[in-house]
Every structure is written in C-alpha cells, then in structure tokens.
Design a protein around this motif. Structure first.
Motif, PDB file in Angstrom:
ATOM      1  N   GLY A 106      12.309  54.935  63.746  1.00  0.00           N
ATOM      2  CA  GLY A 106      11.671  54.953  62.433  1.00  0.00           C
ATOM      3  C   GLY A 106      12.664  54.649  61.324  1.00  0.00           C
ATOM      4  N   TRP A 107      13.856  55.199  61.421  1.00  0.00           N
ATOM      5  CA  TRP A 107      14.894  54.913  60.427  1.00  0.00           C
ATOM      6  C   TRP A 107      15.274  53.440  60.459  1.00  0.00           C
ATOM      7  N   PHE A 108      15.400  52.881  61.667  1.00  0.00           N
ATOM      8  CA  PHE A 108      15.751  51.471  61.771  1.00  0.00           C
ATOM      9  C   PHE A 108      14.681  50.585  61.146  1.00  0.00           C
ATOM     10  N   ASN A 109      13.422  50.967  61.265  1.00  0.00           N
ATOM     11  CA  ASN A 109      12.346  50.148  60.707  1.00  0.00           C
ATOM     12  C   ASN A 109      12.324  50.160  59.186  1.00  0.00           C
ATOM     13  N   ARG A 110      13.048  51.058  58.555  1.00  0.00           N
ATOM     14  CA  ARG A 110      13.145  51.055  57.094  1.00  0.00           C
ATOM     15  C   ARG A 110      13.997  49.898  56.574  1.00  0.00           C
ATOM     16  N   TYR A 111      14.792  49.317  57.452  1.00  0.00           N
ATOM     17  CA  TYR A 111      15.640  48.194  57.071  1.00  0.00           C
ATOM     18  C   TYR A 111      14.900  46.896  57.401  1.00  0.00           C
ATOM     19  N   ARG A 112      14.705  46.070  56.398  1.00  0.00           N
ATOM     20  CA  ARG A 112      13.880  44.870  56.537  1.00  0.00           C
ATOM     21  C   ARG A 112      14.337  43.976  57.684  1.00  0.00           C
ATOM     22  N   ARG A 113      15.637  43.804  57.835  1.00  0.00           N
ATOM     23  CA  ARG A 113      16.140  42.908  58.880  1.00  0.00           C
ATOM     24  C   ARG A 113      15.866  43.446  60.281  1.00  0.00           C
ATOM     25  N   ILE A 123      22.084  46.758  63.474  1.00  0.00           N
ATOM     26  CA  ILE A 123      21.832  48.139  63.909  1.00  0.00           C
ATOM     27  C   ILE A 123      23.027  49.016  63.541  1.00  0.00           C
ATOM     28  N   TYR A 124      24.252  48.509  63.762  1.00  0.00           N
ATOM     29  CA  TYR A 124      25.447  49.269  63.375  1.00  0.00           C
ATOM     30  C   TYR A 124      25.503  49.477  61.865  1.00  0.00           C
ATOM     31  N   ILE A 125      25.158  48.450  61.102  1.00  0.00           N
ATOM     32  CA  ILE A 125      25.174  48.567  59.638  1.00  0.00           C
ATOM     33  C   ILE A 125      24.175  49.616  59.177  1.00  0.00           C
ATOM     34  N   ARG A 181      22.897  55.032  57.211  1.00  0.00           N
ATOM     35  CA  ARG A 181      22.111  56.268  57.364  1.00  0.00           C
ATOM     36  C   ARG A 181      23.034  57.482  57.501  1.00  0.00           C
ATOM     37  N   MET A 182      24.074  57.354  58.312  1.00  0.00           N
ATOM     38  CA  MET A 182      24.989  58.487  58.506  1.00  0.00           C
ATOM     39  C   MET A 182      25.784  58.786  57.241  1.00  0.00           C
ATOM     40  N   SER A 183      26.189  57.746  56.514  1.00  0.00           N
ATOM     41  CA  SER A 183      26.945  57.994  55.288  1.00  0.00           C
ATOM     42  C   SER A 183      26.064  58.641  54.227  1.00  0.00           C
ATOM     43  N   ARG A 184      24.788  58.270  54.169  1.00  0.00           N
ATOM     44  CA  ARG A 184      23.870  58.914  53.222  1.00  0.00           C
ATOM     45  C   ARG A 184      23.632  60.368  53.619  1.00  0.00           C
TER      46      ARG A 184
END
Length: 131
Positions: free
Chosen positions: A76-83, A99-101, A106-109
């Motif tokens: 779900g978190w990954f789907n928040r990123y358009r790419r 995916i790494y980006i 996400r972890m830095s936030r």
C-alpha cells in the motif's frame, strides 16, 4: 526468466535458488498456505525456516491474518508513489531502484520526530493590517 505458465511454487523455488546464497542473515520467511510444501525444500536447500501464515481453524468470513498485514501495508505504501502504482518501467533494475527510493523516503519520514502543533516556529505569523 520463467514462462508465464509456471506456477507460483516453481517461481518461489527459482527465487530462493537465486538469492539463497546472497542473504546469509535471512533466517525466516513468511509464506501463504499455498507454499506449505515448500517448507521442507527451503530448509534443505537454503537453510531458511518457512513460516506458513494461515487463518485460524474455524474462521468464517474476513479475518486479519497475523503478519500478512505487514506485507499488505508495505505494498500500500509503494502504491502511493506514482512510478510504482503501475508498471511504467521497461527495465526491472529501474523498478528496483524506485522501490529503494520509496522505501528510503518512507523510512526517513517515519524517523522524523513528531511535530508539536503548538510550536511557535511552525505557526505562520499573523498578518499585520495596514490602516
């Protein structure tokens, strides 16, 4: 590459074979009930314990399966990123980089301290009315 006609089980075996030696600290893998037969193979070939996550006996209707929410939340978190919401990339290495980006973002936030809403530095100063 595996053909499209291959089963999930044979795909999992191929993935385990390819990455088994490259992850020496990995000891436990969570899997769905469809991979129950893979448990003995995983231990014999890559020395991983395969935990099969299933619903509890007698469950009727929807029930949250333990640990599965971790995977679903991550997707779900990954789907928040358009790419990452669609398969835009032609090169799998590019998809992996995104995916790494997104995971790093996400972890830095998540590591940021909570904002104090009463902090005066976060408040916009009141507008001065000119007479």
């Amino acid at each position: 590459m595996l053909p499209a006609s291959s089963t999930d089980w044979s795909g999992a075996v191929e993935v385990f074979r390819r990455i088994g030696g490259g992850l020496p600290r990995l000891a436990r893998v969570w899997a769905d009930a469809a991979y129950r037969a893979l448990s003995n193979w995983a231990w014999a070939n890559v020395r991983w314990v395969l935990d099969i996550v299933t619903r509890r006996e007698g469950a009727v209707g929807f029930e949250v399966v333990p640990w599965r929410w971790v995977v679903e939340r991550t997707f779900g978190w990954f789907n928040r990123y358009r790419r990452l919401s669609k398969d835009y990339e032609h090169n799998p290495a590019s998809s992996e980089a995104w995916i790494y980006i997104s995971a790093t973002h996400r972890m830095s936030r998540w590591m940021l301290p909570e904002r104090n809403r009463d902090d005066h530095l976060l408040k916009r100063p009141r507008r001065q009315r000119v007479p």
